[in-house]
Write an enzyme that holds these catalytic residues in place. Structure first.
Site, short mmCIF file in Angstrom:
data_model
loop_
_atom_site.label_atom_id
_atom_site.label_comp_id
_atom_site.label_asym_id
_atom_site.label_seq_id
_atom_site.Cartn_x
_atom_site.Cartn_y
_atom_site.Cartn_z
N GLU A 281 0.76 -1.41 0.05
CA GLU A 281 -0.02 -0.11 0.01
C GLU A 281 1.01 1.40 -0.25
O GLU A 281 0.49 2.25 0.71
CB GLU A 281 -1.03 0.02 1.45
N GLY A 282 1.79 1.12 -0.78
CA GLY A 282 2.74 2.37 -0.88
C GLY A 282 4.09 2.17 0.18
O GLY A 282 4.06 2.01 1.16
#
Length: 597
Positions: free
Chosen positions: A442-443
């Site tokens: 997620e990043g």
């Protein structure tokens, strides 16, 4: 001793530190008093310990297989998720009209944490499904909610998020998946392209899979401004909500990762073997804005998962240290009885480091969940906006700080076990492998750092940061009334002032590249200061509590973990903020050719 939760600590954080009982005063959450919350947590702990934890090792060992174009999972995963579904936990956060419990986010987070610690590979399917369902509940139209939400709430259909592509990971502006109108009045489009790294992208557990897919409608603007969001089910769904024929979502292969091995991770193709249909969510070209709700929910869930892997490692290494006999006290000889290793100072250091990171990280994630609840029930629009700003500011911290420092806790857990720590005889090496994915999920850590320093501290003209610093100042004012916390209060005040001055220096610089060159160090320092603040709040809750003979040792352990964090961890921010505030160019200015010459 449970290997998936410390209920005493969870109750302390929920009720003594965060005071979630205040939510029950609101009509929306009036059913959730302390006894009801305790009963829900008891149920979750029982299911997680009985159905999730026992199969964690075998699901890690026998990972999903790609067979005849399908993903085949270990049957224990489906059995465990069926228990989760029958308890109503897929619908925990949804409102009653969609079959949900409307459980406060902070309580739901506490519930899901036990499943995450017991078996993260299985829990990933549920986490993604609930996040996709929440996205549809917010942005889907009435027909979409009617078709897709009930089976997702029941846990019969699972959900995913399809963002990344082989050429576009963190850079979503570069996605190439296309959407061509088929019936614009009904929002129906033909989807063509490929997606990479899709957790839960295919499996043989659920009846259907509801993919939330980012794509560009033909003729859309370039960049993120031209991205739209589509519901793309594995099997088509008719007007009555019944499953129809396959929707030509093709599994091209599975990625095999070092951790989370029980969660399928897929390469998906859309429209390669026939037309793939998707329903447009909301308005065209606004998809990334909608998807941010699911992305931000998933980011906090990733941080929470990192905390719980850290907790699992801490509990396992603590149990081992209490039982493992090795060495003797200084000044004794071979004839004297050996000690359990927990009596050695360095083992205590390793355990304290884990406890400080894990319990501080859990306070951070639960605080963010409580902000979401406060935002949802606030009637004053200014107050609601402020809660939203604080949550936006802390989301990259809640994702990344535990992913970095609870991973470090897992390293310490392995060290406590010595040679046994990196064997599969004990779960600590699996906790480490599972957790190592979280700084990327997620990043990446660096992307979250750029988000924090490049966007979040600037929100509303800097109001988000001012709100946080005001919260810290309020805690400091209260802490100074307790003499035993004065040293910690002074240290936190200096750290907050250092953060403020470094931030001002960075934001005043004209060169954007120099501003962000050391964003990761800034993120680490920022997270340490926030976690120190939450540790001080825990110290205050203990200081203000009535004496209880049965809690003497527990409270002493909390005090020592707080002391450890302030004395061993918080001082690290000085160098981080010095480099970030001075915008050191060591990394920025290096010629790539100089690495090898």
């Amino acid at each position: 001793m449970s290997g998936i939760v410390n209920r005493m600590d969870l109750d302390f954080l929920l009720h003594d530190v965060l005071r979630v009982g205040a939510l029950a005063a609101q009509d929306r959450f009036c059913a959730y008093d302390r006894d009801t919350i305790s009963a829900i947590l008891d149920s979750a702990e029982r299911i997680a310990a009985t159905h999730y934890q026992p199969c964690a090792a075998v699901i890690d060992e026998i990972e999903p297989q790609f067979v005849d174009g399908k993903a085949i999972t270990h049957p224990a995963a489906g059995r465990a998720l069926k228990e989760f579904a029958e308890a109503g936990f897929f619908a925990a956060g949804l409102p009653p009209e969609y079959g949900g419990m409307d459980l406060p986010t902070v309580v739901r987070t506490a519930v899901y944490g036990m499943f995450s610690c017991a078996n993260l590979s299985i829990h990933n399917y549920a986490m993604l499904t609930t996040a996709a369902a929440n996205l549809l509940a917010t942005f889907g139209n009435a027909d979409q909610r009617r078709r897709f939400l009930p089976p997702m709430a029941e846990g019969r259909w699972f959900g995913t998020m399809c963002l990344s592509e082989t050429q576009a990971g963190s850079s979503l502006a570069d996605i190439a998946t296309r959407a061509e109108p088929r019936d614009a009045a009904r929002g129906l489009y033909a989807i063509r392209g490929a997606k990479m790294w899709i957790s839960g992208g295919d499996q043989d557990i659920s009846e259907n899979i509801v993919h939330m897919v980012l794509a560009r409608i033909d003729g859309a603007p370039a960049g993120t401004a031209g991205i739209s969001l589509f519901i793309v089910p594995k099997f088509l769904v008719d007007e009555a909500g019944q499953i129809g024929p396959a929707n030509n979502v093709t599994l091209a292969g599975l990625n095999h990762k070092m951790g989370n091995r029980g969660t399928t991770n897929a390469v998906l193709q859309f429209g390669e073997q026939g037309e793939t249909l998707g329903w447009l969510v909301g308005e065209p070209h606004k998809g990334l804005g909608y998807m941010f709700q699911m992305m931000n929910e998933a980011r906090i869930a990733v941080g929470h998962g990192a905390v719980m892997q850290g907790l699992g490692g801490f509990l396992a290494s603590l149990a081992y240290a209490q039982e493992r006999m090795q060495g003797r006290r200084m000044g004794t000889g071979p004839a004297d009885a050996p000690l359990s290793i927990i009596h050695h100072a360095d083992i205590k250091r390793l355990l304290l480091a884990q406890k400080a990171a894990v319990e501080g990280g859990l306070a951070l994630v639960l605080y963010c969940a409580l902000l979401h609840d406060r935002m949802s029930i606030a009637t004053d629009p200014v107050q609601r906006a402020d809660f939203h700003l604080l949550l936006d500011l802390l989301t990259p911290v809640a994702k990344s700080w535990p992913s970095e420092f609870c991973l470090e806790a897992n390293k310490h857990a392995i060290q406590v076990l010595g040679g046994y720590g990196y064997t599969r005889d004990y779960p600590v090496e699996r906790f480490y492998r599972d957790n190592r994915l979280n700084p990327i999920h997620e990043g990446t850590h660096g992307i979250q750092a750029i988000d924090l320093l490049g966007r979040k501290v600037r929100l509303a003209g800097g109001r988000a940061l001012h709100l946080l610093l005001d919260e810290i100042a309020d805690t400091l004012a209260r802490a100074r009334s307790a003499d035993v916390l004065s040293a910690e209060a002074d240290a936190l005040e200096r750290a907050a002032a250092r953060l403020r001055s470094a931030t001002q220096a960075i934001l005043a610089a004209p060169d954007r590249e120099r501003q962000l060159a050391n964003a990761t160090l800034y993120l680490d320092a920022f997270g340490h200061i926030v976690v120190a603040w939450l540790w001080l709040k825990q110290g205050m809750a203990i200081t203000e509590a009535e004496p209880e003979p049965g809690l003497v040792q527990y409270r002493e352990g909390k005090r020592q973990a707080m002391r450890y964090f302030f004395r061993y961890e918080l001082p690290r921010i000085e160098n981080w903020l010095m480099l970030a505030g001075e915008m050191d160019e060591t990394c920025l200015s290096l010629d790539p050719a100089a690495f090898l010459g």
